[in-house]
Design a protein around this motif. Structure first.
Motif: not given
Length: 505
Positions: A86-107
């Motif tokens: 997964v690539t993007a220009n803004d890693m902080d934004q990626l963590k705050a959006t996509l990785w938050k959704e991934i964590g919710i999905a895993v649960e």
């Protein structure tokens, strides 16, 4: 405690793969327990085939991030020793959006009938995820991409490789072309998602000459907020009324900006400011602003400007939206020293009852602000580069410069900005009609840095800058006592200002 067996040896895994590997939509419904929207179902269907190439131009609220999170987990869990980049220009934004959704999905998976497979997932703090026991060969990783790091990222290869570009409209051609070149095997996939913020670049090309409709390999999808059941009708009406035409295209309709959108406003709109006359009605309780832009010493073409304006109202929409009448331009010169500029501003504003002074405080302007404050004048300091204060403007604009210039242009188009003097008319027409406009990766309106290529050699728009100060959020005014029922209108004006400033904070 029983020893955990590797995922590929678990007798439940192969039946799991046989059922869900061909169908990410079924994975979403049965493994995560969610109900995809029609737009999400369309995306899943396009990504599912081996060697898929999918590009999604999306407005607000279409569930794009949730969909990507689902596909990341689908690819990780359904294909042996898969690699997802997964690539993007803004890693902080990626963590705050996509990785938050991934964590919710895993649960959600952990609480489902397939909770056993969630025990094989390990999510790390550095925006990576892996299958336990296969740390180097079966994983998801996130990296910011630039021209220097693209080759290193493209060095990843595997039978089951998926590359996802988040906010791909802002990723460089070099990055995306290099990453696409790494997809050499039959089951490799690539997915790009973004708001369509610019009419150039690889992402734009995937919706034009590289699209399947033009003989290319990319499935180009457009997701409109108006067609998403995830956005309420009330929210859509609110956003639609707030945005101008180009913002509606990018942020709601999922469409690329029109070619004419590279400037804040057109020359005909600028010329109309000189034709409409008075727009503040007799008896209305307007206030005076003395607007000052102080030259920063960039040469003969950089001038200081003072503008006198009558103002009324707040914000950029509704019956009380700000209206501005430019009455005079007493100063537009590079011949006043900064240590005398405050005195010149006060002299220019002497006849303006209750005037407030709005001054650019960058560079030499800070001294002017201090001098005015020493004269006991009410001063609003302008810091163009600061973020907006109101939440709605933070989401919409990169900074105060973009907010003020964009809302001034909107006022000009809507008949809420009138110029009652012909002083420096040609200069002002040239400046106001050539202010460049672009969008950030999040679809926020942005004014490119001065002297960048978008300015096409235009010098500092000092006179138009000063006029735009009147549209800055939070710039208030003192209603003139003779302009209407002073006691009633002053109370209404103050109440309106407080409501506007703090409604969404």
């Amino acid at each position: 405690m029983a020893k955990r067996i590797p995922l590929h040896e678990d007798p439940r895994w192969l039946p799991f793969c046989e059922r869900y590997a061909p169908d990410p939509a079924r994975f979403a419904v049965e493994v995560q327990g969610v109900t995809p929207t029609p737009q999400q179902l369309e995306l899943y269907a396009e990504v599912a085939p081996s060697r898929s190439r999918v590009s999604v131009a999306s407005g607000h609220g279409t569930g794009k991030t949730t969909s990507v999170a689902n596909m990341v987990l689908w690819h990780l869990l359904c294909f042996p020793q898969s690699i997802t980049l997964v690539t993007a220009n803004d890693m902080d934004q990626l963590k705050a959006t996509l990785w938050k959704e991934i964590g919710i999905a895993v649960e959600k998976i952990r609480r489902s009938a397939h909770g056993w497979i969630a025990d094989h997932i390990e999510i790390l703090a550095n925006a990576t995820m892996r299958i336990r026991g296969f740390e180097d060969t079966w994983f998801v990783e996130s990296k910011t991409a630039n021209d220097k790091t693209a080759n290193k990222m493209a060095g990843r290869h595997g039978e089951w490789l998926m590359i996802i570009g988040d906010e791909a409209s802002t990723l460089s051609d070099t990055v995306l072309t290099t990453l696409r070149g790494a997809l050499t095997e039959q089951h490799n996939r690539m997915l790009l998602t973004s708001q369509p913020t610019r009419n150039a670049g690889f992402f734009w090309r995937t919706h034009h000459e590289l699209a399947r409709t033009n003989g290319g390999e990319w499935a180009n999808l457009t997701f409109s907020s108006l067609e998403s059941p995830l956005v309420s009708d009330d929210a859509l009406r609110e956003l639609w009324d707030s945005y101008d035409d180009d913002e509606r295209r990018v942020r709601l309709l999922g469409l690329f900006p029109q070619d004419s959108s590279k400037h804040m406003m057109s020359l005909p709109d600028a010329m109309a400011m000189y034709k409409r006359g008075r727009i503040i009605k007799p008896g209305e309780a307007y206030g005076w602003l003395v607007l000052g832009d102080v030259a920063s010493g960039e040469g003969l073409r950089d001038k200081s400007a003072v503008v006198l304006a009558r103002v009324i109202g707040y914000g950029d929409r509704g019956p009380n939206a700000r209206r501005v009448e430019v009455v005079a331009v007493p100063i537009h010169t590079n011949g006043i020293r900064s240590n005398r500029f405050a005195g010149a501003m006060v002299e220019a504003g002497d006849d303006c009852e209750g005037a407030r002074y709005v001054v650019d405080s960058g560079g030499l302007g800070i001294n002017v602000c201090q001098d005015l404050e020493d004269m006991n004048k009410p001063v609003e300091r302008v810091n163009w580069g600061n973020p907006c204060f109101q939440n709605k403007n933070k989401d919409r604009y990169l900074n105060l410069r973009a907010q003020a210039m964009h809302q001034a242009a909107r006022a000009a188009r809507e008949g809420r900005l009138s110029i009652l003097t012909n002083e420096h008319r040609n200069v002002l027409l040239a400046q106001s009609s050539r202010i460049p406009k672009t969008f950030t990766d999040k679809g926020r309106v942005r004014v490119p840095p001065k002297h960048s290529t978008e300015w096409e050699g235009m010098p500092s728009p000092d006179l138009w800058d000063a006029i735009c100060f009147a549209f800055l959020e939070g710039v208030g005014y003192n209603p003139v006592s003779g302009a209407g029922d002073a006691e009633r209108d002053l109370g209404a004006s103050v109440e309106s200002e407080v409501d506007e400033l703090f409604a969404d904070v």
